[in-house]
Design a protein around this motif. Structure first.
Motif, short mmCIF file in Angstrom:
data_model
loop_
_atom_site.label_atom_id
_atom_site.label_comp_id
_atom_site.label_asym_id
_atom_site.label_seq_id
_atom_site.Cartn_x
_atom_site.Cartn_y
_atom_site.Cartn_z
N ALA A 172 -15.73 1.34 -10.25
CA ALA A 172 -16.51 1.29 -9.01
C ALA A 172 -15.80 0.40 -8.00
O ALA A 172 -15.02 -0.48 -8.37
CB ALA A 172 -17.92 0.78 -9.28
N ILE A 173 -16.11 0.64 -6.73
CA ILE A 173 -15.49 -0.14 -5.66
C ILE A 173 -16.52 -0.38 -4.57
O ILE A 173 -17.33 0.49 -4.24
CB ILE A 173 -14.24 0.60 -5.11
CG1 ILE A 173 -13.47 -0.28 -4.13
CG2 ILE A 173 -14.62 1.94 -4.49
CD1 ILE A 173 -12.07 0.26 -3.83
N SER A 174 -16.50 -1.59 -4.03
CA SER A 174 -17.48 -1.99 -3.03
C SER A 174 -17.20 -1.33 -1.68
O SER A 174 -16.19 -0.67 -1.48
CB SER A 174 -17.49 -3.51 -2.90
OG SER A 174 -16.21 -3.97 -2.49
N TRP A 175 -18.11 -1.56 -0.74
CA TRP A 175 -18.08 -0.86 0.53
C TRP A 175 -16.75 -1.02 1.27
O TRP A 175 -16.22 -0.05 1.79
CB TRP A 175 -19.22 -1.37 1.41
CG TRP A 175 -20.56 -1.25 0.77
CD1 TRP A 175 -21.41 -0.19 0.85
CD2 TRP A 175 -21.22 -2.23 -0.05
NE1 TRP A 175 -22.55 -0.45 0.12
CE2 TRP A 175 -22.46 -1.68 -0.44
CE3 TRP A 175 -20.87 -3.50 -0.51
CZ2 TRP A 175 -23.36 -2.37 -1.26
CZ3 TRP A 175 -21.76 -4.18 -1.32
CH2 TRP A 175 -22.98 -3.61 -1.68
N GLY A 176 -16.24 -2.24 1.31
CA GLY A 176 -14.98 -2.50 2.01
C GLY A 176 -13.77 -2.49 1.11
O GLY A 176 -12.64 -2.63 1.58
N GLY A 177 -14.01 -2.33 -0.20
CA GLY A 177 -12.91 -2.26 -1.16
C GLY A 177 -12.48 -3.59 -1.75
O GLY A 177 -11.54 -3.63 -2.54
N ARG A 178 -13.17 -4.67 -1.41
CA ARG A 178 -12.73 -5.98 -1.91
C ARG A 178 -13.07 -6.19 -3.37
O ARG A 178 -12.41 -6.96 -4.07
CB ARG A 178 -13.37 -7.08 -1.08
CG ARG A 178 -12.82 -7.18 0.32
CD ARG A 178 -13.40 -8.39 1.05
NE ARG A 178 -12.84 -8.54 2.39
CZ ARG A 178 -13.12 -9.53 3.20
NH1 ARG A 178 -13.93 -10.49 2.80
NH2 ARG A 178 -12.57 -9.60 4.40
N THR A 223 -13.85 -4.57 -7.17
CA THR A 223 -13.73 -3.42 -8.06
C THR A 223 -14.19 -3.82 -9.47
O THR A 223 -14.17 -5.00 -9.84
CB THR A 223 -12.29 -2.89 -8.14
OG1 THR A 223 -11.44 -3.93 -8.61
CG2 THR A 223 -11.81 -2.40 -6.79
N SER A 224 -14.59 -2.84 -10.24
CA SER A 224 -14.96 -3.07 -11.63
C SER A 224 -14.54 -1.85 -12.45
O SER A 224 -14.45 -0.74 -11.91
CB SER A 224 -16.46 -3.33 -11.78
OG SER A 224 -17.22 -2.27 -11.24
N TYR A 225 -14.29 -2.09 -13.74
CA TYR A 225 -13.78 -1.05 -14.62
C TYR A 225 -14.43 -1.11 -15.98
O TYR A 225 -14.79 -2.18 -16.47
CB TYR A 225 -12.26 -1.20 -14.81
CG TYR A 225 -11.46 -1.06 -13.55
CD1 TYR A 225 -11.15 -2.17 -12.77
CD2 TYR A 225 -11.01 0.19 -13.13
CE1 TYR A 225 -10.43 -2.04 -11.60
CE2 TYR A 225 -10.28 0.34 -11.96
CZ TYR A 225 -9.99 -0.79 -11.20
OH TYR A 225 -9.27 -0.64 -10.04
N ALA A 226 -14.53 0.05 -16.62
CA ALA A 226 -14.90 0.09 -18.02
C ALA A 226 -13.76 -0.50 -18.84
O ALA A 226 -12.58 -0.35 -18.48
CB ALA A 226 -15.17 1.53 -18.45
N ASP A 227 -14.10 -1.13 -19.94
CA ASP A 227 -13.06 -1.73 -20.78
C ASP A 227 -12.05 -0.70 -21.27
O ASP A 227 -10.88 -1.02 -21.46
CB ASP A 227 -13.71 -2.43 -21.98
CG ASP A 227 -14.44 -3.70 -21.59
OD1 ASP A 227 -15.28 -4.16 -22.39
OD2 ASP A 227 -14.18 -4.23 -20.49
N THR A 228 -12.49 0.51 -21.47
CA THR A 228 -11.62 1.56 -22.02
C THR A 228 -10.52 1.98 -21.06
O THR A 228 -9.53 2.59 -21.49
CB THR A 228 -12.44 2.79 -22.41
OG1 THR A 228 -13.24 3.18 -21.28
CG2 THR A 228 -13.34 2.51 -23.60
#
Length: 124
Positions: free
Chosen positions: A50-56, A58-63
């Motif tokens: 996922a990425i926030s509105w302005g792109g600052r 981010t988050s990721y699944a561990d896989t």
């Protein structure tokens, strides 16, 4: 309202790369938090990135952490998912999703808008 269209899926061999794109139309793209999810046959749809509105933020699944990179270009109303070092376990239909304000970016139910999906198949 926003409409989402994914592209870039395909068949690749293990270790190769793909870049998925999700083009948005409708309401101002920068007002949406964007996510990528995937669903393999017989499995639940799961969070990828996922990425926030302005792109600052981010988050990721561990896989996928360390192999996939999410980015966005608000001027082009497009979000991307760069996928490197692909594995057979990454085989799935990949969906992009939009949320105006998710409480939890990795929670499927927080996203109200979805694309139709694009198939990614990784052969061993």
């Amino acid at each position: 309202q926003v409409q989402l269209v994914e592209s870039g899926g395909g068949l690749v061999q293990a270790g190769e790369s793909l870049r998925l794109s999700c083009a948005a139309s409708g309401r101002t793209f920068s007002s949406y938090y964007m996510g990528w999810f995937r669903q393999a046959p017989g499995n639940e749809r799961e969070f990828v990135a996922a990425i926030s509105w302005g792109g600052r933020s981010t988050s990721y699944a561990d896989t996928v952490k360390g192999r996939f990179t999410i980015s966005r270009d608000n001027a082009k109303s497009t979000v991307y998912l760069q996928m490197n070092s692909l594995k057979p376990g990454d085989t799935a239909v990949y969906y992009c999703a939009a949320s105006t304000r998710p409480l939890s970016p990795d929670r499927r139910s927080d996203y109200g808008y979805w694309g139709q999906g694009t198939q990614v198949t990784v052969s061993s």
